[in-house]
Design a protein around this motif. Sequence first.
Motif, PDB file in Angstrom:
ATOM      1  N   TYR A   1       0.822  -1.217   0.000  1.00 22.50           N
ATOM      2  CA  TYR A   1       0.000   0.000   0.000  1.00 22.50           C
ATOM      3  C   TYR A   1       0.853   1.264   0.000  1.00 22.50           C
ATOM      4  O   TYR A   1       0.385   2.335   0.340  1.00 22.50           O
ATOM      5  N   ARG A   2       2.117   1.144  -0.392  1.00 24.46           N
ATOM      6  CA  ARG A   2       3.046   2.268  -0.303  1.00 24.46           C
ATOM      7  C   ARG A   2       2.595   3.457  -1.147  1.00 24.46           C
ATOM      8  O   ARG A   2       2.600   4.596  -0.676  1.00 24.46           O
ATOM      9  N   GLU A   3       2.196   3.220  -2.386  1.00 23.94           N
ATOM     10  CA  GLU A   3       1.815   4.327  -3.256  1.00 23.94           C
ATOM     11  C   GLU A   3       0.569   5.047  -2.744  1.00 23.94           C
ATOM     12  O   GLU A   3       0.509   6.276  -2.746  1.00 23.94           O
ATOM     13  N   ALA A   4      -0.413   4.297  -2.281  1.00 28.63           N
ATOM     14  CA  ALA A   4      -1.618   4.925  -1.736  1.00 28.63           C
ATOM     15  C   ALA A   4      -1.294   5.719  -0.477  1.00 28.63           C
ATOM     16  O   ALA A   4      -1.821   6.816  -0.271  1.00 28.63           O
ATOM     17  N   GLU A   5      -0.399   5.183   0.346  1.00 27.20           N
ATOM     18  CA  GLU A   5      -0.037   5.885   1.575  1.00 27.20           C
ATOM     19  C   GLU A   5       0.710   7.176   1.271  1.00 27.20           C
ATOM     20  O   GLU A   5       0.477   8.203   1.912  1.00 27.20           O
ATOM     21  N   LEU A   6       1.600   7.138   0.291  1.00 31.45           N
ATOM     22  CA  LEU A   6       2.301   8.361  -0.109  1.00 31.45           C
ATOM     23  C   LEU A   6       1.338   9.405  -0.656  1.00 31.45           C
ATOM     24  O   LEU A   6       1.426  10.590  -0.324  1.00 31.45           O
ATOM     25  N   THR A   7       0.410   8.972  -1.491  1.00 34.59           N
ATOM     26  CA  THR A   7      -0.556   9.899  -2.065  1.00 34.59           C
ATOM     27  C   THR A   7      -1.418  10.536  -0.982  1.00 34.59           C
ATOM     28  O   THR A   7      -1.623  11.750  -0.970  1.00 34.59           O
ATOM     29  N   HIS A   8      -1.922   9.725  -0.052  1.00 40.02           N
ATOM     30  CA  HIS A   8      -2.756  10.268   1.015  1.00 40.02           C
ATOM     31  C   HIS A   8      -1.959  11.193   1.931  1.00 40.02           C
ATOM     32  O   HIS A   8      -2.475  12.200   2.409  1.00 40.02           O
ATOM     33  N   GLY A   9      -0.700  10.862   2.168  1.00 36.94           N
ATOM     34  CA  GLY A   9       0.140  11.732   2.980  1.00 36.94           C
ATOM     35  C   GLY A   9       0.352  13.089   2.330  1.00 36.94           C
ATOM     36  O   GLY A   9       0.304  14.130   2.993  1.00 36.94           O
ATOM     37  N   ARG A  10       0.577  13.095   1.024  1.00 35.50           N
ATOM     38  CA  ARG A  10       0.764  14.361   0.316  1.00 35.50           C
ATOM     39  C   ARG A  10      -0.506  15.193   0.304  1.00 35.50           C
ATOM     40  O   ARG A  10      -0.465  16.417   0.461  1.00 35.50           O
ATOM     41  N   VAL A  11      -1.643  14.541   0.114  1.00 29.11           N
ATOM     42  CA  VAL A  11      -2.910  15.264   0.144  1.00 29.11           C
ATOM     43  C   VAL A  11      -3.155  15.861   1.534  1.00 29.11           C
ATOM     44  O   VAL A  11      -3.588  17.009   1.670  1.00 29.11           O
ATOM     45  N   ALA A  12      -2.841  15.111   2.573  1.00 29.24           N
ATOM     46  CA  ALA A  12      -3.018  15.615   3.933  1.00 29.24           C
ATOM     47  C   ALA A  12      -2.109  16.803   4.210  1.00 29.24           C
ATOM     48  O   ALA A  12      -2.515  17.777   4.863  1.00 29.24           O
ATOM     49  N   MET A  13      -0.871  16.749   3.728  1.00 34.76           N
ATOM     50  CA  MET A  13       0.039  17.882   3.923  1.00 34.76           C
ATOM     51  C   MET A  13      -0.457  19.124   3.194  1.00 34.76           C
ATOM     52  O   MET A  13      -0.412  20.231   3.744  1.00 34.76           O
ATOM     53  N   LEU A  14      -0.946  18.951   1.959  1.00 33.19           N
ATOM     54  CA  LEU A  14      -1.481  20.095   1.226  1.00 33.19           C
ATOM     55  C   LEU A  14      -2.738  20.654   1.894  1.00 33.19           C
ATOM     56  O   LEU A  14      -2.944  21.869   1.930  1.00 33.19           O
ATOM     57  N   ALA A  15      -3.568  19.782   2.431  1.00 33.57           N
ATOM     58  CA  ALA A  15      -4.781  20.237   3.109  1.00 33.57           C
ATOM     59  C   ALA A  15      -4.441  21.037   4.361  1.00 33.57           C
ATOM     60  O   ALA A  15      -5.047  22.083   4.627  1.00 33.57           O
ATOM     61  N   SER A  16      -3.473  20.566   5.124  1.00 34.70           N
ATOM     62  CA  SER A  16      -3.102  21.306   6.336  1.00 34.70           C
ATOM     63  C   SER A  16      -2.459  22.636   5.971  1.00 34.70           C
ATOM     64  O   SER A  16      -2.696  23.649   6.634  1.00 34.70           O
ATOM     65  N   LEU A  17      -1.666  22.680   4.899  1.00 32.27           N
ATOM     66  CA  LEU A  17      -1.092  23.940   4.447  1.00 32.27           C
ATOM     67  C   LEU A  17      -2.188  24.902   3.994  1.00 32.27           C
ATOM     68  O   LEU A  17      -2.160  26.093   4.324  1.00 32.27           O
ATOM     69  N   GLY A  18      -3.173  24.384   3.256  1.00 31.19           N
ATOM     70  CA  GLY A  18      -4.290  25.225   2.822  1.00 31.19           C
ATOM     71  C   GLY A  18      -5.102  25.769   3.984  1.00 31.19           C
ATOM     72  O   GLY A  18      -5.589  26.898   3.943  1.00 31.19           O
TER      73      GLY A  18
END
Length: 81
Positions: A2-19
């Motif tokens: 599940y590495r790719e899905a975990e990386l994608t979700h992590g990046r989305v979460a970081m962008l959401a917190s920045l927003g």
Amino acid sequence: RYREAELTHGRVAMLASLGFVVGEQLEDFPLFDGAVTGPAINQFQQVQSGFWVPLVIAIGVCEAYRVSVGWARPDSSGVNK
């Protein structure tokens, strides 16, 4: 697995917190003609509906490209051999 899905979700979460942080700090941001104001938790409901359709289409195109390039069958091109 599940590495790719975990990386994608992590990046989305970081962008959401920045927003969220940027939305709190920049109340007079020129996007949406300054119509989106107040606490960041309430800004989601203030965005006009015409913004969401192109956003969903753009995300869909990016995800379709990512899946077509990033995923391979386990029995193809020397994977798992």
